[in-house]
Write a protein that holds these residues in place. Structure first.
Motif, PDB file in Angstrom:
ATOM      1  N   ILE A  12       4.951   6.048  15.634  1.00 17.01           N
ATOM      2  CA  ILE A  12       5.275   4.807  15.064  1.00 17.01           C
ATOM      3  C   ILE A  12       5.796   5.008  13.641  1.00 17.01           C
ATOM      4  CG2 ILE A  12       4.839   2.379  14.291  1.00 17.01           C
ATOM      5  CD1 ILE A  12       2.275   2.723  16.340  1.00 17.01           C
ATOM      6  N   GLU A  13       6.976   4.533  13.218  1.00 12.25           N
ATOM      7  CA  GLU A  13       7.515   4.523  11.991  1.00 12.25           C
ATOM      8  C   GLU A  13       7.945   3.373  11.276  1.00 12.25           C
ATOM      9  OE1 GLU A  13      10.114   8.266  11.178  1.00 12.25           O
ATOM     10  OE2 GLU A  13      11.568   6.568  11.066  1.00 12.25           O
ATOM     11  N   PHE A  14       7.227   3.043  10.215  1.00 10.74           N
ATOM     12  CA  PHE A  14       7.548   1.817   9.649  1.00 10.74           C
ATOM     13  C   PHE A  14       7.578   2.139   7.836  1.00 10.74           C
ATOM     14  CE2 PHE A  14       3.131   2.079  10.254  1.00 10.74           C
ATOM     15  CZ  PHE A  14       2.607   1.710   8.981  1.00 10.74           C
ATOM     16  N   SER A  15       7.937   1.044   7.191  1.00  9.17           N
ATOM     17  CA  SER A  15       8.184   1.323   5.947  1.00  9.17           C
ATOM     18  C   SER A  15       6.819   0.717   5.189  1.00  9.17           C
ATOM     19  CB  SER A  15       9.543   0.534   5.295  1.00  9.17           C
ATOM     20  OG  SER A  15       9.244   0.587   3.864  1.00  9.17           O
TER      21      SER A  15
ATOM     22  N   PRO B  14       0.837  -1.203   0.090  1.00  4.05           N
ATOM     23  CA  PRO B  14      -0.034  -0.036  -0.029  1.00  4.05           C
ATOM     24  C   PRO B  14       0.961   1.345  -0.010  1.00  4.05           C
ATOM     25  CG  PRO B  14      -0.009  -0.905   2.200  1.00  4.05           C
ATOM     26  CD  PRO B  14       0.755  -2.074   1.161  1.00  4.05           C
ATOM     27  N   SER B  15       0.331   2.378  -0.541  1.00  7.30           N
ATOM     28  CA  SER B  15       1.053   3.395  -0.668  1.00  7.30           C
ATOM     29  C   SER B  15       0.812   4.367   0.437  1.00  7.30           C
ATOM     30  CB  SER B  15       0.524   4.158  -1.844  1.00  7.30           C
ATOM     31  OG  SER B  15      -0.737   4.718  -1.835  1.00  7.30           O
ATOM     32  N   ILE B  16       1.542   5.331   0.856  1.00  8.88           N
ATOM     33  CA  ILE B  16       1.402   6.206   1.907  1.00  8.88           C
ATOM     34  C   ILE B  16      -0.149   6.970   1.798  1.00  8.88           C
ATOM     35  CG2 ILE B  16       2.304   8.548   3.098  1.00  8.88           C
ATOM     36  CD1 ILE B  16       5.065   7.270   2.472  1.00  8.88           C
ATOM     37  N   GLU B  17      -0.339   7.452   0.392  1.00  8.35           N
ATOM     38  CA  GLU B  17      -1.522   7.979   0.052  1.00  8.35           C
ATOM     39  C   GLU B  17      -2.796   7.111   0.352  1.00  8.35           C
ATOM     40  OE1 GLU B  17       1.530   9.962  -2.088  1.00  8.35           O
ATOM     41  OE2 GLU B  17       1.152   8.149  -1.949  1.00  8.35           O
ATOM     42  N   ARG B  18      -2.671   5.656   0.149  1.00  7.43           N
ATOM     43  CA  ARG B  18      -3.769   4.821   0.380  1.00  7.43           C
ATOM     44  C   ARG B  18      -3.963   4.797   1.958  1.00  7.43           C
ATOM     45  NH1 ARG B  18      -3.907  -1.779   0.257  1.00  7.43           N
ATOM     46  NH2 ARG B  18      -6.239  -1.788   0.858  1.00  7.43           N
TER      47      ARG B  18
ATOM     48  N   GLY C 238       7.419   3.933   1.027  1.00  2.54           N
ATOM     49  CA  GLY C 238       8.763   4.211   2.129  1.00  2.54           C
ATOM     50  C   GLY C 238       8.239   4.095   3.290  1.00  2.54           C
ATOM     51  N   VAL C 239       8.972   4.963   3.979  1.00  2.00           N
ATOM     52  CA  VAL C 239       8.812   5.191   5.493  1.00  2.00           C
ATOM     53  C   VAL C 239       7.696   6.170   5.577  1.00  2.00           C
ATOM     54  CG1 VAL C 239       9.804   6.269   7.626  1.00  2.00           C
ATOM     55  CG2 VAL C 239      11.582   5.011   6.095  1.00  2.00           C
ATOM     56  N   ILE C 240       6.772   5.712   6.487  1.00  2.00           N
ATOM     57  CA  ILE C 240       5.522   6.261   6.932  1.00  2.00           C
ATOM     58  C   ILE C 240       5.748   6.715   8.613  1.00  2.00           C
ATOM     59  CG2 ILE C 240       4.179   4.352   7.199  1.00  2.00           C
ATOM     60  CD1 ILE C 240       1.872   6.164   6.224  1.00  2.00           C
ATOM     61  N   ARG C 241       5.412   7.902   8.999  1.00  2.00           N
ATOM     62  CA  ARG C 241       5.212   8.172  10.490  1.00  2.00           C
ATOM     63  C   ARG C 241       3.762   8.420  10.863  1.00  2.00           C
ATOM     64  NH1 ARG C 241       5.900  12.998  13.073  1.00  2.00           N
ATOM     65  NH2 ARG C 241       6.423  13.850  10.864  1.00  2.00           N
ATOM     66  N   VAL C 242       3.265   7.571  11.758  1.00  2.00           N
ATOM     67  CA  VAL C 242       2.019   7.652  12.307  1.00  2.00           C
ATOM     68  C   VAL C 242       1.813   7.777  13.714  1.00  2.00           C
ATOM     69  CG1 VAL C 242       1.412   6.210  10.214  1.00  2.00           C
ATOM     70  CG2 VAL C 242       1.524   5.217  12.425  1.00  2.00           C
ATOM     71  N   ALA C 243       0.549   8.029  14.218  1.00  2.00           N
ATOM     72  CA  ALA C 243       0.324   8.004  15.510  1.00  2.00           C
ATOM     73  C   ALA C 243      -0.852   6.919  15.771  1.00  2.00           C
ATOM     74  CB  ALA C 243      -0.226   9.338  16.217  1.00  2.00           C
TER      75      ALA C 243
END
Length: 98
Positions: free
Chosen positions: A87-90, A7-11, A66-71
């Motif tokens: 939380i950060e993950f790819s 999945p993309s960051i946009e999705r 790639g890397v996404i940063r989330v709460a």
């Protein structure tokens, strides 16, 4: 994931921020994210992309990976004791989004 696509960051942004859904993310074994979050995470907010950028990318059908940063929550911690954490993950390490 279907068709071996990540999945993309946009999705993820669309599901979480625009559709207002918390999503569960599980990771493929033998990845750094799986080592850290074997039972997965629950994503509440996307921190690494703003609405303007996400909408522009979606309009142009441009997906970033790639890397996404989330709460969100670490699913290995009891919901009664869990705190919202960063939380950060790819996206390349995602096995499934629920």
């Amino acid at each position: 994931m279907q068709n071996n696509e990540h999945p993309s960051i946009e999705r993820i942004f669309n599901l979480v921020e625009m559709q207002r859904h918390a999503v569960g993310v599980s990771f493929m074994p033998d990845t750094k994210s799986y080592e850290k979050y074997q039972t997965g995470v629950t994503v509440l907010h996307v921190l690494s992309m703003d609405l303007k950028t996400a909408l522009q990318n979606m309009k142009n059908q441009f997906n970033t990976y790639g890397v996404i940063r989330v709460a969100g929550y670490d699913n290995s911690i009891s919901p009664l004791k869990s705190k919202v954490i960063e939380i950060e993950f790819s996206t390349d390490e995602i096995d499934e989004i629920e």
